[in-house]
Design an enzyme around this catalytic site. Structure first.
Site, PDB file in Angstrom:
ATOM      1  N   CYS A   9       0.867  -1.168   0.000  1.00  0.00           N
ATOM      2  CA  CYS A   9       0.000   0.000   0.000  1.00  0.00           C
ATOM      3  C   CYS A   9       0.911   1.226   0.000  1.00  0.00           C
ATOM      4  O   CYS A   9       2.129   1.089  -0.012  1.00  0.00           O
ATOM      5  CB  CYS A   9      -0.933  -0.025   1.199  1.00  0.00           C
ATOM      6  SG  CYS A   9      -2.373   1.005   0.924  1.00  0.00           S
ATOM      7  N   CYS A  81      -4.212  -0.781  -2.644  1.00  0.00           N
ATOM      8  CA  CYS A  81      -4.636   0.582  -2.972  1.00  0.00           C
ATOM      9  C   CYS A  81      -4.147   0.907  -4.383  1.00  0.00           C
ATOM     10  O   CYS A  81      -3.163   0.341  -4.854  1.00  0.00           O
ATOM     11  CB  CYS A  81      -4.143   1.600  -1.952  1.00  0.00           C
ATOM     12  SG  CYS A  81      -2.384   1.959  -2.007  1.00  0.00           S
ATOM     13  N   CYS A  88       4.050   0.265  -8.041  1.00  0.00           N
ATOM     14  CA  CYS A  88       4.640  -0.986  -7.559  1.00  0.00           C
ATOM     15  C   CYS A  88       5.863  -1.342  -8.389  1.00  0.00           C
ATOM     16  O   CYS A  88       5.815  -1.315  -9.620  1.00  0.00           O
ATOM     17  CB  CYS A  88       3.607  -2.105  -7.651  1.00  0.00           C
ATOM     18  SG  CYS A  88       4.224  -3.693  -7.089  1.00  0.00           S
TER      19      CYS A  88
END
Length: 138
Positions: A9, A81, A88
């Site tokens: 997240c 999220c 990422c």
């Protein structure tokens, strides 16, 4: 050998922390679970309290930056999220990436009870999602 799961997240302060505690608790020894953030911060006291209410202690957790896991193998990377999904880092081709966005309870304004209610709601949604994730891997 346990499958390794990394839950990501943005701040690693609420959603991913609760998810780490839930998956570790609910799946027993099936997974090795870690969590991290794209911008680590502090574990929110409301997350600790919401988890304590269901008998899971995450008070010793610390917020970690995803960079701490660079070069490590994970079987699954779960983003919880949208921001974490977008930023990422790339993991190996063998890593399965899954995304499910959850409301950020840390963004809720209001009384202490209203904020804690948001953490409880997200905690329960995460638990449902993670139970489904674990069941699909049996």
């Amino acid at each position: 050998m346990k499958e390794r799961v990394l839950i990501l997240c943005t701040a690693n302060s609420a959603r991913s922390q609760m998810a780490e505690g839930l998956l570790r608790h609910d799946s027993g020894n099936r997974f090795e679970v870690e969590s991290a953030g794209t911008r680590a911060s502090l574990v929110r006291p409301e997350a600790i309290e919401a988890m304590k209410e269901i008998g899971i202690d995450i008070s010793s957790h610390r917020s970690k930056d995803v960079g701490e896991f660079a070069g490590q193998h994970f079987d699954f990377v779960l983003t919880v999220c949208d921001n974490a999904k977008e930023s990422c880092p790339i993991f190996s081709a063998e890593t399965v990436s899954l995304h499910q966005s959850f409301e950020d309870p840390a963004a809720i304004q209001g009384s202490e009870q209203e904020r804690l209610a948001a953490f409880r709601r997200v905690r329960d949604q995460l638990r449902t999602y993670l139970r489904s994730f674990a069941t699909e891997r049996t």
